[in-house]
Design an enzyme around this catalytic site. Structure first.
Site, PDB file in Angstrom:
ATOM      1  N   TYR A 142       0.825  -1.213   0.000  1.00 41.41           N
ATOM      2  CA  TYR A 142       0.000   0.000   0.000  1.00 41.41           C
ATOM      3  C   TYR A 142       0.859   1.264   0.000  1.00 41.41           C
ATOM      4  O   TYR A 142       0.427   2.305  -0.475  1.00 41.41           O
ATOM      5  CB  TYR A 142      -0.903   0.034   1.250  1.00 41.41           C
ATOM      6  CG  TYR A 142      -2.214  -0.679   1.085  1.00 41.41           C
ATOM      7  CD1 TYR A 142      -2.253  -2.028   0.782  1.00 41.41           C
ATOM      8  CD2 TYR A 142      -3.414  -0.007   1.261  1.00 41.41           C
ATOM      9  CE1 TYR A 142      -3.460  -2.686   0.656  1.00 41.41           C
ATOM     10  CE2 TYR A 142      -4.623  -0.658   1.129  1.00 41.41           C
ATOM     11  CZ  TYR A 142      -4.638  -1.993   0.832  1.00 41.41           C
ATOM     12  OH  TYR A 142      -5.835  -2.648   0.704  1.00 41.41           O
ATOM     13  N   LYS A 189       3.357 -15.152   2.157  1.00 44.45           N
ATOM     14  CA  LYS A 189       3.560 -15.874   0.888  1.00 44.45           C
ATOM     15  C   LYS A 189       5.061 -16.136   0.783  1.00 44.45           C
ATOM     16  O   LYS A 189       5.735 -15.705  -0.165  1.00 44.45           O
ATOM     17  CB  LYS A 189       3.013 -15.017  -0.270  1.00 44.45           C
ATOM     18  CG  LYS A 189       2.958 -15.733  -1.611  1.00 44.45           C
ATOM     19  CD  LYS A 189       1.862 -16.780  -1.715  1.00 44.45           C
ATOM     20  CE  LYS A 189       1.943 -17.495  -3.057  1.00 44.45           C
ATOM     21  NZ  LYS A 189       1.062 -18.670  -3.126  1.00 44.45           N
ATOM     22  N   ASP A 221      -2.831 -18.055   0.115  1.00 45.24           N
ATOM     23  CA  ASP A 221      -3.827 -18.760  -0.704  1.00 45.24           C
ATOM     24  C   ASP A 221      -4.483 -19.873   0.113  1.00 45.24           C
ATOM     25  O   ASP A 221      -5.706 -20.051   0.092  1.00 45.24           O
ATOM     26  CB  ASP A 221      -3.205 -19.295  -2.008  1.00 45.24           C
ATOM     27  CG  ASP A 221      -1.901 -20.067  -1.784  1.00 45.24           C
ATOM     28  OD1 ASP A 221      -1.345 -20.015  -0.666  1.00 45.24           O
ATOM     29  OD2 ASP A 221      -1.439 -20.719  -2.747  1.00 45.24           O
ATOM     30  N   ASP A 245      -6.304  -7.020   4.170  1.00 41.67           N
ATOM     31  CA  ASP A 245      -7.446  -6.381   3.510  1.00 41.67           C
ATOM     32  C   ASP A 245      -8.345  -7.454   2.902  1.00 41.67           C
ATOM     33  O   ASP A 245      -9.565  -7.461   3.100  1.00 41.67           O
ATOM     34  CB  ASP A 245      -6.927  -5.434   2.418  1.00 41.67           C
ATOM     35  CG  ASP A 245      -8.053  -4.749   1.667  1.00 41.67           C
ATOM     36  OD1 ASP A 245      -9.006  -4.303   2.332  1.00 41.67           O
ATOM     37  OD2 ASP A 245      -7.984  -4.672   0.427  1.00 41.67           O
ATOM     38  N   ASP A 249     -12.169  -9.153   4.510  1.00 43.86           N
ATOM     39  CA  ASP A 249     -13.440  -9.144   3.767  1.00 43.86           C
ATOM     40  C   ASP A 249     -14.025 -10.550   3.708  1.00 43.86           C
ATOM     41  O   ASP A 249     -15.225 -10.751   3.877  1.00 43.86           O
ATOM     42  CB  ASP A 249     -13.232  -8.643   2.323  1.00 43.86           C
ATOM     43  CG  ASP A 249     -13.491  -7.144   2.171  1.00 43.86           C
ATOM     44  OD1 ASP A 249     -13.264  -6.421   3.164  1.00 43.86           O
ATOM     45  OD2 ASP A 249     -13.913  -6.711   1.086  1.00 43.86           O
TER      46      ASP A 249
HETATM   47  C1  IPM Z   1     -10.390  -1.246   3.932  1.00 46.77           C
HETATM   48  C2  IPM Z   1     -10.610  -0.674   2.568  1.00 46.77           C
HETATM   49  C3  IPM Z   1      -9.449   0.250   2.223  1.00 46.77           C
HETATM   50  C4  IPM Z   1      -8.196  -0.585   2.208  1.00 46.77           C
HETATM   51  C5  IPM Z   1      -9.588   1.027   0.920  1.00 46.77           C
HETATM   52  C6  IPM Z   1     -10.886   1.770   0.817  1.00 46.77           C
HETATM   53  C7  IPM Z   1      -8.422   1.952   0.713  1.00 46.77           C
HETATM   54  O1  IPM Z   1     -10.778  -1.680   1.636  1.00 46.77           O
HETATM   55  O2  IPM Z   1     -10.292  -0.468   4.900  1.00 46.77           O
HETATM   56  O3  IPM Z   1     -10.338  -2.466   4.052  1.00 46.77           O
HETATM   57  O4  IPM Z   1      -7.872  -1.224   1.192  1.00 46.77           O
HETATM   58  O5  IPM Z   1      -7.516  -0.616   3.228  1.00 46.77           O
HETATM   59 MG    MG Z   2     -10.881  -3.632   2.484  1.00 47.50          MG
END
Ligand code: IPM
Ligand code: MG
Length: 358
Positions: A142, A189, A221, A245, A249
């Site tokens: 990032y 990884k 993975d 990240d 999710d």
């Molecule tokens: C998160 C989001 C952010 C990230 C984006 C919006 C920059 O996906 O907080 O998980 O990738 O960190």
């Molecule tokens: Mg995110």
């Protein structure tokens, strides 16, 4: 106690969910005798529209001056054509790096009341889910060097980690594991990436200080697969910025909806920014449809981590559980036989539950 909070609603459903979270916080303040002092700041698309940049200096100064930051979400199709420094997401990255918020805690908990909203089969989910994802937040790909050639035919992003960056996040993950199930899985990884090999070696080094914690390593993975194959095997997961990240999710969906997952982004002094892990969901913005629970739970994390107000945090979390147990659901977690409510009603119900708790 007087608590000064910088509120950054952002874009899309940001303002919808923030309004409800503040409602619930207000009720906590009344019940426990705290004064919350909210100051509002622009970030993301809202700031681009108002002043032409995603993270105005006034927002940074306001956030620095506060005891904690509460953020909604940033981004949306109106600003998708913008590039580089003008992208709304830069507001988030800027706040994270300028405040030194290197530690991102993302707890994924499946409330028993929501087991029917979990997409995994009951036999896979077993006793439920209670994972803490510890994501490194100010390093890795990032924030690495990046670029694109003049002809636009080739681009690069670099992923770098230093031993010190890995050490400080690993320590936090081990400390978290000590307070929980004493199991830590470090995700990397290392079969491909040099920085992953440094990551793994450093985590092993830190583990010497925590002999009680059972440390395992997993390639990213495989971790993605194991999360849906047998999520119960995980307690604390520590990983890099990008892997965290993605995996958070994925973990959020196991809890029924991404609308349920809170987060805390902390610096070395426990100053923090608190936000739901979901995005700005522009398609449902302003429609009274968004789930405010992730933001309410993020406020509970704020009370716990920055202000050390554990009873207050528990009261908020308990209120959420009570409302879910009473059968109320926003659209994202709605299943047959439960009561569908909008964003505002969900906020009202949680606030009411805080008030009427014994
Ligand atoms: C998160 C989001 C952010 C990230 C984006 C919006 C920059 O996906 O907080 O998980 O990738 O960190
Ligand atoms: Mg995110």
């Amino acid at each position: 106690m007087k608590l000064k909070i910088a509120v950054v609603p952002g874009d899309g459903i940001g303002p919808d969910i923030i309004t409800e979270a503040l409602k619930v916080l207000g009720e906590v303040g009344m019940r426990f005798g705290h004064r919350f002092d909210f100051s509002f700041y622009l970030a993301g698309g809202a700031a681009l529209d108002a002043v032409g940049e995603p993270l105005p200096e006034s927002t940074v100064l306001g956030c620095r001056d506060a005891d904690a930051i509460l953020l909604g979400a940033v981004g949306g199709p109106a600003w998708d054509h913008l590039e580089g420094r003008l992208r709304p997401e830069q507001a988030l990255l800027g706040l994270r790096s300028q405040m030194g918020l290197f530690c991102n805690l993302r707890p994924a908990v499946l409330h028993t009341e929501l087991s029917s909203a979990c997409p995994l089969k009951p036999e896979i989910i077993g006793d439920g889910l209670d994972i803490m994802v510890v994501r490194e937040l100010t390093g890795g790909i990032y924030f690495g060097e990046r670029g694109i050639t003049d002809d636009g035919e080739s681009a690069f992003d670099t992923m770098t980690y230093s031993v010190d960056e890995v050490k400080r996040i690993a320590k936090i993950a081990f400390e978290a594991a000590m307070k929980r199930g004493k199991k830590l899985c470090s995700v990397d990884k290392a079969n491909i990436l040099e920085n992953s090999r440094l990551w793994r070696r450093t985590v092993v080094e830190v583990s010497q200080e925590y002999p009680e914690v059972e440390l395992t390593h997993m390639y990213v993975d495989n971790a993605a697969m194991q999360l849906v194959r047998d999520p119960g095997q995980f307690d604390v997961i520590v990983t890099t910025n990008m892997f965290g990240d993605i995996l958070s999710d994925e973990a959020s969906m196991i809890t029924g909806s991404i609308g349920m997952l809170p987060s805390a982004s902390l610096n070395a002094d426990n100053f923090g920014m608190y936000e739901p892990i979901h995005g700005s969901a522009p398609d449902i913005a302003g429609k009274d449809m968004a789930n405010p629970i992730a933001t309410v739970l993020s406020c509970a994390m704020m009370l716990r981590y920055t202000f050390d107000l554990n009873s207050e945090a528990e009261a908020m979390e308990k209120a959420v559980t009570e409302v879910l147990a009473a059968g109320y659901r926003t659209k994202d977690i709605h299943t047959e036989g439960t009561k569908l409510v909008g964003t505002r009603k969900m906020g009202d119900l949680i606030a009411e539950a805080v008030k009427s708790q014994k």
